[in-house]
Design an enzyme around this catalytic site. Structure first.
Site, PDB file in Angstrom:
ATOM      1  N   THR A  29       0.818  -1.210   0.000  1.00 17.98           N
ATOM      2  CA  THR A  29       0.000   0.000   0.000  1.00 17.98           C
ATOM      3  C   THR A  29       0.852   1.260   0.000  1.00 17.98           C
ATOM      4  O   THR A  29       1.987   1.254   0.501  1.00 17.98           O
ATOM      5  CB  THR A  29      -0.893  -0.014   1.257  1.00 17.98           C
ATOM      6  OG1 THR A  29      -1.544   1.246   1.394  1.00 17.98           O
ATOM      7  CG2 THR A  29      -0.076  -0.253   2.531  1.00 17.98           C
ATOM      8  N   ASP A  30       0.272   2.348  -0.504  1.00 13.82           N
ATOM      9  CA  ASP A  30       0.969   3.642  -0.432  1.00 13.82           C
ATOM     10  C   ASP A  30       0.976   4.192   1.001  1.00 13.82           C
ATOM     11  O   ASP A  30       1.707   5.142   1.298  1.00 13.82           O
ATOM     12  CB  ASP A  30       0.334   4.659  -1.394  1.00 13.82           C
ATOM     13  CG  ASP A  30      -1.138   4.949  -1.106  1.00 13.82           C
ATOM     14  OD1 ASP A  30      -1.717   4.329  -0.189  1.00 13.82           O
ATOM     15  OD2 ASP A  30      -1.714   5.809  -1.807  1.00 13.82           O
ATOM     16  N   GLU A  31       0.159   3.591   1.891  1.00 15.84           N
ATOM     17  CA  GLU A  31       0.084   4.127   3.258  1.00 15.84           C
ATOM     18  C   GLU A  31       1.393   3.951   4.020  1.00 15.84           C
ATOM     19  O   GLU A  31       1.597   4.586   5.052  1.00 15.84           O
ATOM     20  CB  GLU A  31      -1.062   3.472   4.034  1.00 15.84           C
ATOM     21  CG  GLU A  31      -2.401   3.748   3.405  1.00 15.84           C
ATOM     22  CD  GLU A  31      -3.587   3.585   4.353  1.00 15.84           C
ATOM     23  OE1 GLU A  31      -3.373   3.419   5.558  1.00 15.84           O
ATOM     24  OE2 GLU A  31      -4.711   3.625   3.858  1.00 15.84           O
ATOM     25  N   TYR A  73      -2.098  -0.582  10.914  1.00 13.98           N
ATOM     26  CA  TYR A  73      -2.204  -1.243   9.608  1.00 13.98           C
ATOM     27  C   TYR A  73      -0.997  -0.924   8.740  1.00 13.98           C
ATOM     28  O   TYR A  73      -0.308  -1.814   8.237  1.00 13.98           O
ATOM     29  CB  TYR A  73      -3.495  -0.815   8.880  1.00 13.98           C
ATOM     30  CG  TYR A  73      -3.465  -1.117   7.398  1.00 13.98           C
ATOM     31  CD1 TYR A  73      -3.497  -2.430   6.937  1.00 13.98           C
ATOM     32  CD2 TYR A  73      -3.374  -0.088   6.440  1.00 13.98           C
ATOM     33  CE1 TYR A  73      -3.438  -2.729   5.575  1.00 13.98           C
ATOM     34  CE2 TYR A  73      -3.313  -0.368   5.081  1.00 13.98           C
ATOM     35  CZ  TYR A  73      -3.351  -1.686   4.658  1.00 13.98           C
ATOM     36  OH  TYR A  73      -3.293  -1.977   3.311  1.00 13.98           O
ATOM     37  N   LYS A  91       2.102  -3.300   7.325  1.00 19.10           N
ATOM     38  CA  LYS A  91       2.412  -3.492   5.901  1.00 19.10           C
ATOM     39  C   LYS A  91       3.856  -3.082   5.624  1.00 19.10           C
ATOM     40  O   LYS A  91       4.552  -3.709   4.821  1.00 19.10           O
ATOM     41  CB  LYS A  91       1.440  -2.686   5.024  1.00 19.10           C
ATOM     42  CG  LYS A  91      -0.006  -3.163   5.045  1.00 19.10           C
ATOM     43  CD  LYS A  91      -0.230  -4.545   4.447  1.00 19.10           C
ATOM     44  CE  LYS A  91      -0.063  -4.596   2.956  1.00 19.10           C
ATOM     45  NZ  LYS A  91      -0.494  -5.934   2.407  1.00 19.10           N
TER      46      LYS A  91
END
Ligand code: NAD
Ligand code: DAU
Length: 362
Positions: free
Chosen positions: A134-136, A159, A163
């Site tokens: 993810t870009d998060e 989260y 990741k």
């Protein structure tokens, strides 16, 4: 790898989830044999795969990515040439309420799968392990700038931190053991079969039911949106032509503020299913359901993706515009009332009460 040399057997973890179920369908459509390995948590839904369940090239195995023995058995039986690793706890708000499964599934589960792949594949450099992230992991942007593959990791939520940990393990397995791993970091997906805890399907299903539409804070946070079929195409391009050990950012170049999205959902519903014909609205317009609620703790302000590497090296650009993708998505939810009804019964109601009860009562 050329198309001719392409793998015929793909193992997809998390294939009963939103992106996974769309990816399974995509890979079957390209003639691959697909093994879907999924633990069927609250987010796994075999209804999303009902139309492919009888396909002789498709197989489902209920297994947890933390279960090493089960993964070893499945690798021995199926001998995948490609792995697309999507299984994860994926919802930021749930990671704030109950982070433990995020660490065990996202970090330990990824480690377990990497370890099993390394031992099963040996030094076969023609295999590919695509770790879907993810870009998060990059944290939050201000009004300007975009995430590139060299942006420093700076995750905000349990989260995104889990990741990020998984991404580091994936890279370590390439550098240390030469496992042919590729990491992708994608922006917000939307489209058919997304569990209605995420912004867009939550707003569609609640608006149709005449329920308040909870917008966090002032609704001015920005996300970049990618239609799920474009994500599947991008993952396929990465698996075929991506370079092991490399990261690829995937984005839609479609930045929108949350409030704008909720307003677009209301406007499209008004066009295709006017509130005046929807008894649940009791005479109100859809937009009157918009309710500003307490913000998400640690809420990242803005995400934006620089996808130049994917475009320039692999020739990939998304096809769907946000407006056309949103129309298709809303159409899918309206046409699949039974899927929505089954997905939003049972434990889903407890989540809605836990996350929104106090916020909406204020
Ligand atoms: P999802 O929550 O819809 O689906 C997750 C799937 O993983 C479910 O089918 C669930 O049953 C399965 N799963 C969970 N824990 C498991 C475990 N321990 N063992 C085996 N299976 C397990 O998620 P999604 O939105 O489809 O996201 C898929 C992947 O893509 C995730 O890794 C996520 O981090 C990543 N991603 C998602 C988005 C997005 O916008 N949704 C964007 C970028 C990256
Ligand atoms: O950027 C990629 C990520 O996108 C993925 O890695 C995650 O798995 C996926 O869940 C998604 O994370 P977000 O937190 O961005 O998605 P979500 O749909 O939860 O929220 C999108 C935005 O909408 C965010 O700014 C919070 C806001 N929001 C969300 C919900 C659920 C609301 O305002 N109200 C809500 O009820």
């Amino acid at each position: 790898m050329s198309d001719a040399a392409l793998a015929q057997r793909a193992l997809v973890t998390g294939g009963a989830g939103f992106i996974g179920s769309n990816l399974v369908r995509f890979l079957l459509g390209r003639g691959l044999d697909v093994l879907n390995v999924d633990a069927l948590t609250y987010a796994g839904n075999l209804d999303s795969l009902a139309d492919v369940a009888a396909d002789t090239r498709y197989r489902f195995a209920r297994a947890d990515v933390r279960d090493r023995a089960a993964l070893e058995r499945l690798f021995a039986e199926f001998d995948p040439q490609l792995v697309f690793h999507l299984a994860a706890e994926s919802h930021v708000d749930r990671s704030i309420v109950a982070p433990e499964d995020f660490v065990t599934t996202n970090v330990v589960g990824t480690f377990t799968l990497l370890e099993v792949a390394r031992r099963a594949w040996g030094d076969d450099g023609a295999r590919r392990f695509v770790h879907v992230s993810t870009d998060e992991v990059y944290g939050s942007l201000g009004e300007t700038g975009r995430f590139s593959e060299t942006t420093r990791y700076d995750p905000s939520s349990p989260y995104s931190a889990s990741k990020a940990g998984a991404d580091h393990l994936a890279h370590a397995y390439h550098r240390t053991y030469g496992l042919p791993v590729i990491v992708t970091n994608c922006s917000n997906n939307y489209g058919p079969r997304q569990f209605p805890e995420k912004l867009i399907p939550l707003m569609i299903t609640r608006a149709m039911a005449g329920e308040p539409l909870p917008v966090y804070g002032a609704g001015d946070n920005v996300r970049d949106w990618l239609y799920v079929d474009d994500h599947c195409e991008a993952l396929w391009a990465v698996a075929q032509r991506g370079k092991p050990g490399r990261d690829y950012n995937i984005g839609g170049d479609e930045e929108r503020r949350n409030l704008e999205i909720v307003q677009l959902v209301c406007a499209e519903l008004e066009r295709v299913r006017p509130a005046s014909d929807n008894a649940a609205l009791g005479g109100r317009a859809y937009r009157e359901l918009i309710t500003f609620v307490e913000d998400r703790p640690g809420h990242d302000y803005r995400y934006a993706i620089d996808a130049a590497r994917l475009r320039d090296e692999l020739g990939f650009s998304p096809r769907e515009s946000f407006e056309s993708g949103l129309r298709k998505t809303i159409g899918w939810y309206l046409d699949n009332a039974r899927w929505v009804e089954r997905a939003t019964s049972g434990a889903y109601r407890d989540w809605i009460e836990d996350n929104y009860g106090a916020r909406l009562d204020r």
